[in-house]
Design an enzyme around this catalytic site. Structure first.
Site, PDB file in Angstrom:
ATOM      1  N   ASN A   1       0.797  -1.234   0.000  1.00  0.00           N
ATOM      2  CA  ASN A   1       0.000   0.000   0.000  1.00  0.00           C
ATOM      3  C   ASN A   1       0.829   1.284   0.000  1.00  0.00           C
ATOM      4  O   ASN A   1       0.334   2.339  -0.372  1.00  0.00           O
ATOM      5  CB  ASN A   1      -1.047   0.004   1.120  1.00  0.00           C
TER       6      ASN A   1
ATOM      7  N   GLU B   1       5.236  -3.549  11.795  1.00  0.00           N
ATOM      8  CA  GLU B   1       3.916  -2.943  11.830  1.00  0.00           C
ATOM      9  C   GLU B   1       2.993  -3.863  11.062  1.00  0.00           C
ATOM     10  O   GLU B   1       3.161  -4.049   9.849  1.00  0.00           O
ATOM     11  CB  GLU B   1       3.928  -1.542  11.206  1.00  0.00           C
TER      12      GLU B   1
ATOM     13  N   CYS C   1      -3.256   0.482   7.017  1.00  0.00           N
ATOM     14  CA  CYS C   1      -3.262  -0.139   8.356  1.00  0.00           C
ATOM     15  C   CYS C   1      -4.043   0.740   9.313  1.00  0.00           C
ATOM     16  O   CYS C   1      -4.664   0.259  10.253  1.00  0.00           O
ATOM     17  CB  CYS C   1      -1.849  -0.294   8.904  1.00  0.00           C
TER      18      CYS C   1
HETATM   19  O1  G3P Z   1      -0.803   1.115   6.092  1.00  0.00           O
HETATM   20  C1  G3P Z   1       0.403   1.639   6.427  1.00  0.00           C
HETATM   21  C2  G3P Z   1       0.356   2.612   7.558  1.00  0.00           C
HETATM   22  O2  G3P Z   1       1.648   2.922   7.935  1.00  0.00           O
HETATM   23  C3  G3P Z   1      -0.570   3.786   7.360  1.00  0.00           C
HETATM   24  O3  G3P Z   1       0.020   4.979   7.078  1.00  0.00           O
HETATM   25  O4  G3P Z   1       0.008   7.386   6.539  1.00  0.00           O
HETATM   26  O5  G3P Z   1      -1.879   5.964   5.793  1.00  0.00           O
HETATM   27  O6  G3P Z   1      -1.626   6.506   8.189  1.00  0.00           O
HETATM   28  P1  G3P Z   1      -0.922   6.287   6.889  1.00  0.00           P
END
Ligand code: G3P
Length: 478
Positions: free
Chosen positions: A158, A253, A287
């Site tokens: 992603n 993560e 995530c």
């Molecule tokens: O899905 C990866 C995670 O690190 C989300 O990042 O910037 O979308 O909150 P963000």
């Protein structure tokens, strides 16, 4: 063959001796967009030999020069933003504007990391011995941070560019070498990003990118004796990697089931806007996406109405057109999302929109009246589908969050800072956002998941710290 993207090792772009390639499927057309090399075990081994050698020399390169090299990478990423973003559009169906933002955010990340490294890695500690019983002032302890060695970086589909540089930059500024194993979907964008490191003139072997068939060589990579640290972002595979890893630091993560708790005194327009932004941006494939709404009974109807009004305005289509909702990454993923929707429907949940799917494109959906026996109450769809559970008390909402195997982030909407802090204190979760959707950034903030959501804390400062170890020299005086 000329159509297969090469891998990067020893400072060179190489064809794999395997002669084999892996297809990268465009999620929108569902046809092969690119082919990447399926590297051999020997090529993996060679890469680690070069990385080890390069790392020893790199650790002795002055910090200001390491920072300078990273600033060059940041400038190159900005310069090549369009070509990298184009790959993201084709490989992972990320909307065009968001794809460009991912590259710019990555360049900013690299610049900031270089500056932060300059600040924190120049500091050491001096300790005197006589605070500990029985000691005189006859020695000095000097301690500082030294690199770990070779970092294996495994980013997810992603954010193939941003979550690569968020491992590469802290590792490199701290004096480590890095081997990147890009996700298959997103590999070509990641290889273009790696080319910026090549153009910046890093020593050969210091940065490499290997593309492999993970079912064949995944374990070889993650259990390789040359690896001194693994930084992984992704799904449950991370748990298996952690169990098998040796005595090396891990930064993981993994999944999330980020909850949005909406209390009865909340600003419902603000909450609705954040549920839609948090739940549906990049079609829920983050995530940190809002993956369950826990709404107090008294305001739930009104909240759902506001969310539905905003969902109706979301555009659905191809990433090239910058649609809000684009095809999810793979057919498997679409099938999984569909299975969660069908399970909820069969068990009596209310679907506010008609369930629609065209290939990998799933139309946005709000699933109301979700109950704990439904899979979607606990599992993460990683798609444009948001479940709503109605709660009678704050405790009920907190209990739901704390019963989840995931604990990455969560958010609470209320006009009372006291109630917000009570909820935040009660939630056993990595980060709680008050009156905003969950998000990793700004990228220097600490970012961590509890329970099955991860190990270790990220964020620029924490990642630099995690990719180093403390070393001491004690001067004993006669
Ligand atoms: O899905 C990866 C995670 O690190 C989300 O990042 O910037 O979308 O909150 P963000």
């Amino acid at each position: 063959d000329g159509d297969t993207f090469r891998f990067y090792s020893d400072g060179q772009w190489k064809r794999s001796a395997s002669g084999q390639s892996l297809p990268v499927i465009n999620p929108t057309t569902r046809r092969t967009q690119y082919n990447i090399s399926a590297c051999t075990r020997e090529e993996v081994d060679q890469m680690f030999v070069s990385a080890k050698e390069a790392q020893r020399a790199w650790a002795r390169v002055p910090l200001w020069k390491r920072a300078g090299a990273l600033h060059k990478v940041a400038a190159l990423l900005r310069q090549h933003k369009d070509v990298i973003a184009e790959c993201l559009v084709k490989e992972i169906a990320k909307p065009a504007a968001d794809s460009k933002t991912e590259v710019i955010r990555s360049a900013d990340f690299v610049d900031y990391t270089a500056e932060e490294g300059i600040r924190i890695l120049s500091e050491g500690k001096l300790l005197l011995p006589d605070s500990f019983p029985g000691n005189e002032r006859n020695k000095l302890c000097l301690s500082s941070r030294v690199p770990l060695g070779v970092v294996l970086a495994i980013p997810p589909f992603n954010y193939p560019v941003n979550l690569s540089v968020s491992k590469l930059a802290p590792a490199l500024i701290a004096g480590n070498a890095v081997v990147v194993k890009p996700p298959t979907q997103g590999a070509v964008a990641a290889l273009h990003m790696i080319h910026c490191f090549h153009l910046a003139g890093f020593p050969k072997g210091l940065v490499s990118a290997i593309t492999v068939n993970v079912s064949e060589l995944g374990d070889i990579l993650t259990t390789h004796p040359a690896v001194n640290c693994i930084s992984f972002t992704g799904g449950n595979t991370g748990i298996a990697i952690a169990k098998r890893a040796g005595m090396i630091p891990l930064q993981m993560e993994l999944g999330g089931k980020d909850a949005c708790i909406v209390l009865d005194d909340a600003d419902l327009d603000l909450a609705a806007a954040n549920i839609v932004k948090g739940g549906f941006s990049y079609s829920g494939q983050r995530c940190t996406a809002v993956k369950v709404v826990l709404a107090m009974d008294s305001i739930a109807d009104s909240l759902v109405e506001k969310v539905n009004a905003k969902i109706a305005k979301l555009s659905v289509g191809a990433p090239e057109t910058d649609a809000d909702i684009t095809p999810v990454v793979s057919e498997n993923s679409a099938n999984f999302i569909e299975s969660l929707v069908m399970d909820a429907k069969q068990r009596g949940a209310k679907l506010w929109q008609e369930y629609r799917r065209e290939g990998n494109l799933i139309f946005p959906l709000l699933i109301d009246q979700v109950r704990p026996e439904m899979r979607i109450a606990w599992e993460e769809p990683f798609g444009p589908v948001v479940p709503v559970i109605r709660i009678r008390t704050i405790e009920e909402g907190v209990h739901h969050c704390n019963s989840s195997r995931y604990a990455l982030q969560g958010c609470v909407f209320t006009n009372s800072i006291h109630r917000a802090l009570i909820v935040s204190d009660a939630m056993e979760t990595g980060t709680i956002q008050i009156n905003s959707a969950p998000a990793r950034g700004p990228d220097h903030f600490p970012f961590q998941g509890f329970r099955d959501s991860g190990i270790g804390s990220q964020g620029i400062t924490n990642s630099i710290g995690m990719m180093t170890k403390v070393k001491s020299t004690v001067i004993n005086m006669p």
